[in-house]
Design a protein around this motif. Structure first.
Motif, PDB file in Angstrom:
ATOM      1  N   GLN A  83       1.007  -1.292   0.278  1.00  0.00           N
ATOM      2  CA  GLN A  83       0.234  -0.391  -0.317  1.00  0.00           C
ATOM      3  C   GLN A  83       1.165   1.801   0.310  1.00  0.00           C
ATOM      4  OE1 GLN A  83      -2.471  -1.113   3.935  1.00  0.00           O
ATOM      5  NE2 GLN A  83      -4.410  -0.559   1.969  1.00  0.00           N
ATOM      6  N   LEU A  88      -2.986  -0.004  -4.036  1.00  0.00           N
ATOM      7  CA  LEU A  88      -3.129  -0.456  -3.407  1.00  0.00           C
ATOM      8  C   LEU A  88      -2.745  -1.911  -4.317  1.00  0.00           C
ATOM      9  CD1 LEU A  88      -3.976  -2.592  -0.736  1.00  0.00           C
ATOM     10  CD2 LEU A  88      -6.114  -2.499  -1.830  1.00  0.00           C
ATOM     11  N   ALA A 144      -7.643  -5.763   1.682  1.00  0.00           N
ATOM     12  CA  ALA A 144      -6.973  -4.377   2.225  1.00  0.00           C
ATOM     13  C   ALA A 144      -7.424  -3.928   3.836  1.00  0.00           C
ATOM     14  CB  ALA A 144      -6.564  -3.754   1.594  1.00  0.00           C
TER      15      ALA A 144
END
Length: 216
Positions: A83, A88, A144
């Motif tokens: 990240q 991402l 995430a």
């Protein structure tokens, strides 16, 4: 000491690490043992060592392996998340020790022969194979976000940490590492269901999330 040797022997088989004998002069320290397990996992999937990486400012990276019980000779899933403030990136791998037939030729495991388009094996280091999996019905942003809710980035120490919940062989274990700027941390927890502490439940939930990403 006996329990420790039993666990170490099981992991030598499961992860392909060099074995130890009573004749060897210096036993392998646990911190070094964790480093070697991470080196094996990263090498099997073709990733450079994270503890040596130089990340750009504002970048953080997680690598997490969830080994279930009874995994000797089976696959291990490795999740990688990178990240930055604006991007991402995620990857999911399987890696496993090569299996040989009676002639010594490599035999492809069932997760390769049944789904060759989903798991195309590659070999980066001797005696180990791996494949990179595609995400099916979820996205890396969802993964995430789930990791953030579990607080995974704060679970890693500022050095190598290891804990052992039992001396049973071939039990479940959690192996992981993070780099956030200059900070690097790694951990290995063996048989975490028998451990206690504020970090145990979140780590077990992260391991369950990684395992669920493998759709077989």
């Amino acid at each position: 000491m006996i329990a420790r040797r039993v666990v170490m022997a099981a992991l030598v088989v499961a992860l392909g690490l060099p074995g130890e004998t009573d004749a060897q002069a210096t036993p392998v320290g646990m911190e070094s043992f964790v480093e070697r397990m991470l080196e094996r996992a990263n090498g099997a999937v073709g990733l450079p060592a994270l503890h040596k990486a130089a990340l750009a400012p504002g970048t953080r990276e997680l690598r997490f392996v969830a080994l279930e019980g009874g995994m000797i000779g089976h696959w291990a899933p490795l999740l990688r998340i990178v990240q930055t403030p604006d991007t991402l990136f995620g990857e999911l791998y399987l890696y496993w020790p090569d299996q040989l037939d009676s002639t010594g030729a490599r035999r492809e495991p069932w997760w390769v022969t049944r789904a060759p388009s989903e798991c195309l094996p590659r070999q980066f280091i001797p005696k180990w194979s791996s494949c990179r999996l595609s995400m099916w019905d979820t996205s890396w942003s969802v993964v995430a976000d789930s990791l953030d809710r579990l607080g995974v980035w704060s679970l890693f120490p500022r050095a190598s940490a290891w804990r052992r919940g039992s001396g049973f062989t071939d039990g479940p274990s959690i192996l992981g590492e993070v780099r956030i700027g200059e900070h690097y941390g790694s951990l290995w927890y063996y048989d975490p269901e028998r451990l206690s502490g504020p970090e145990i439940l979140p780590l077990r939930r992260v391991a369950a999330l990684v395992s669920r990403l493998v759709r077989w």
